[in-house]
Design a protein around this motif. Sequence first.
Motif, PDB file in Angstrom:
ATOM      1  N   GLN A  57     -51.826  13.345 -33.514  1.00  0.00           N
ATOM      2  CA  GLN A  57     -52.932  12.873 -33.088  1.00  0.00           C
ATOM      3  C   GLN A  57     -53.146  11.485 -32.983  1.00  0.00           C
ATOM      4  O   GLN A  57     -54.125  10.894 -32.338  1.00  0.00           O
ATOM      5  CB  GLN A  57     -54.023  13.184 -34.115  1.00  0.00           C
ATOM      6  N   ASP A  58     -51.937  10.666 -33.283  1.00  0.00           N
ATOM      7  CA  ASP A  58     -51.999   9.151 -32.974  1.00  0.00           C
ATOM      8  C   ASP A  58     -51.077   9.027 -31.795  1.00  0.00           C
ATOM      9  O   ASP A  58     -50.033   9.271 -31.638  1.00  0.00           O
ATOM     10  CB  ASP A  58     -51.276   8.398 -34.209  1.00  0.00           C
ATOM     11  N   ASN A 128     -56.202   9.059 -36.095  1.00  0.00           N
ATOM     12  CA  ASN A 128     -56.702   9.360 -34.394  1.00  0.00           C
ATOM     13  C   ASN A 128     -57.690   8.106 -34.213  1.00  0.00           C
ATOM     14  O   ASN A 128     -58.753   8.060 -34.938  1.00  0.00           O
ATOM     15  CB  ASN A 128     -57.363  10.624 -34.323  1.00  0.00           C
ATOM     16  N   GLN A 129     -57.482   7.124 -33.484  1.00  0.00           N
ATOM     17  CA  GLN A 129     -58.051   5.843 -33.236  1.00  0.00           C
ATOM     18  C   GLN A 129     -59.342   6.268 -32.465  1.00  0.00           C
ATOM     19  O   GLN A 129     -60.491   5.290 -32.314  1.00  0.00           O
ATOM     20  CB  GLN A 129     -57.269   5.067 -32.446  1.00  0.00           C
ATOM     21  N   ASN A 130     -59.666   7.585 -32.052  1.00  0.00           N
ATOM     22  CA  ASN A 130     -60.904   7.998 -31.432  1.00  0.00           C
ATOM     23  C   ASN A 130     -61.915   8.535 -32.410  1.00  0.00           C
ATOM     24  O   ASN A 130     -63.058   8.631 -32.101  1.00  0.00           O
ATOM     25  CB  ASN A 130     -60.630   8.828 -30.195  1.00  0.00           C
ATOM     26  N   ASP A 131     -61.530   8.773 -33.580  1.00  0.00           N
ATOM     27  CA  ASP A 131     -62.519   8.923 -34.631  1.00  0.00           C
ATOM     28  C   ASP A 131     -63.389   7.905 -35.119  1.00  0.00           C
ATOM     29  O   ASP A 131     -63.000   6.817 -35.021  1.00  0.00           O
ATOM     30  CB  ASP A 131     -61.711   9.678 -35.923  1.00  0.00           C
ATOM     31  N   ASP A 132     -64.562   8.391 -35.578  1.00  0.00           N
ATOM     32  CA  ASP A 132     -65.532   7.226 -35.879  1.00  0.00           C
ATOM     33  C   ASP A 132     -65.389   6.782 -37.580  1.00  0.00           C
ATOM     34  O   ASP A 132     -65.815   5.832 -37.724  1.00  0.00           O
ATOM     35  CB  ASP A 132     -66.823   7.714 -35.782  1.00  0.00           C
ATOM     36  N   LEU A 133     -64.920   7.753 -38.278  1.00  0.00           N
ATOM     37  CA  LEU A 133     -65.095   7.505 -39.631  1.00  0.00           C
ATOM     38  C   LEU A 133     -63.710   6.503 -40.118  1.00  0.00           C
ATOM     39  O   LEU A 133     -62.445   6.934 -39.789  1.00  0.00           O
ATOM     40  CB  LEU A 133     -64.887   8.899 -40.312  1.00  0.00           C
ATOM     41  N   THR A 134     -64.079   5.360 -40.668  1.00  0.00           N
ATOM     42  CA  THR A 134     -63.109   4.560 -41.063  1.00  0.00           C
ATOM     43  C   THR A 134     -62.867   4.297 -42.643  1.00  0.00           C
ATOM     44  O   THR A 134     -64.162   4.839 -43.316  1.00  0.00           O
ATOM     45  CB  THR A 134     -63.092   3.151 -40.549  1.00  0.00           C
ATOM     46  N   ALA A 135     -62.164   3.453 -43.187  1.00  0.00           N
ATOM     47  CA  ALA A 135     -62.249   3.229 -44.757  1.00  0.00           C
ATOM     48  C   ALA A 135     -63.303   2.530 -45.110  1.00  0.00           C
ATOM     49  O   ALA A 135     -63.961   2.547 -46.070  1.00  0.00           O
ATOM     50  CB  ALA A 135     -60.958   2.772 -45.342  1.00  0.00           C
ATOM     51  N   ALA A 136     -63.925   1.579 -44.075  1.00  0.00           N
ATOM     52  CA  ALA A 136     -64.820   0.508 -44.357  1.00  0.00           C
ATOM     53  C   ALA A 136     -65.987   1.469 -44.322  1.00  0.00           C
ATOM     54  O   ALA A 136     -67.142   1.204 -45.192  1.00  0.00           O
ATOM     55  CB  ALA A 136     -64.986  -0.529 -43.115  1.00  0.00           C
ATOM     56  N   VAL A 137     -66.384   2.175 -43.260  1.00  0.00           N
ATOM     57  CA  VAL A 137     -67.526   3.303 -43.593  1.00  0.00           C
ATOM     58  C   VAL A 137     -67.857   3.705 -44.626  1.00  0.00           C
ATOM     59  O   VAL A 137     -68.775   3.929 -45.449  1.00  0.00           O
ATOM     60  CB  VAL A 137     -67.726   4.226 -42.350  1.00  0.00           C
ATOM     61  N   ILE A 138     -66.637   4.337 -45.351  1.00  0.00           N
ATOM     62  CA  ILE A 138     -66.704   5.271 -46.549  1.00  0.00           C
ATOM     63  C   ILE A 138     -67.020   4.116 -47.652  1.00  0.00           C
ATOM     64  O   ILE A 138     -67.843   4.680 -48.637  1.00  0.00           O
ATOM     65  CB  ILE A 138     -65.219   5.734 -46.839  1.00  0.00           C
ATOM     66  N   LEU A 139     -66.320   3.174 -47.901  1.00  0.00           N
ATOM     67  CA  LEU A 139     -66.745   2.133 -48.884  1.00  0.00           C
ATOM     68  C   LEU A 139     -68.115   1.510 -48.667  1.00  0.00           C
ATOM     69  O   LEU A 139     -68.878   1.297 -49.664  1.00  0.00           O
ATOM     70  CB  LEU A 139     -65.609   0.929 -48.728  1.00  0.00           C
TER      71      LEU A 139
END
Length: 304
Positions: A57-58, A128-139
């Motif tokens: 996916q990358d 996958n760089q096209n996804d929206d969810l990042t670690a920052a969003v989670i935190l």
Amino acid sequence: MEENICYHIPALLPETIEGLDIKDDGTYVDVTFGGGGHSRAILSNLDENGRLLSFDQDMDAYENRIHDKRWTFVHGNFRFLYNFLRYNNATEVDGILADLGVSFHHFDDGERGFSFRYSDGALDMRMNQNDDLTAAVILNEYTEEKLTEIFRLFGELKNARRIASAVVKARADHNFATINDLLDVIRPFINPRQEKKELAQVFQALRMEVNHEVDALREFLNQTLKVLKPGGRLAIITYHSIEDRLVKNFIKSGNIEGKVETDFFGRQITNIRAVNNKVIAPSEEEIERNPRSRSAKLRIAEKI
């Protein structure tokens, strides 16, 4: 074939190739291409009629592409295994390989946020760089309860709730953006004598949530028996107890729930069997060459 431009040392390579029991004219799938080490080894065992499809996916992995007419690169997540194979006219295959480890490339790219070694890096962690969810969003957005759950379940951290609580309190003053933002908050809760291990557990938990790794594995396993031919082999290398438990139960029962079904006479109903009843672990020599393979576990199964 060109030399291996590998950014990931393939774990348990000889054992995996042996376990796949490769037919020289067969069709095989490597659902975790990465640096291409396993894929190149599979291709070296195929003749001109063989075929290999490699998923990743990358798109960074495409830099390691193999210039071989027998090889097809699939830019996609293995959770969509069947649909991608159908699109590529390969719905019956002789073997499937999944190496669930993270590549050196991801750990060594400070901009991707997979490693705590790069404090200025962004809290990203997306495969996958096209996804929206990042670690920052989670935190910045997950509730304390949800953060506790992922730190406990995916990171196996005993102080998961205290770390989650500290994150929620800290973000009231400022959002998490860089790795250093996270390290500043969680370091007081990390045992200095086990700092590398526990920080790695925190980052592992976030990475697994960002990439929905457990859900993807469940969906992938459910599709493998649909595309494997009778006698086809499934080889999976795991590094985490959750992943390994899922794979072990799937091979044991033939379903993702791990429920062993029996007929009227008490005989198990399944269309998969374990090839190696005992999990295959790396040798001391391999661990010395590649310390990251220390936790690797290989399980081989065959479709009946």
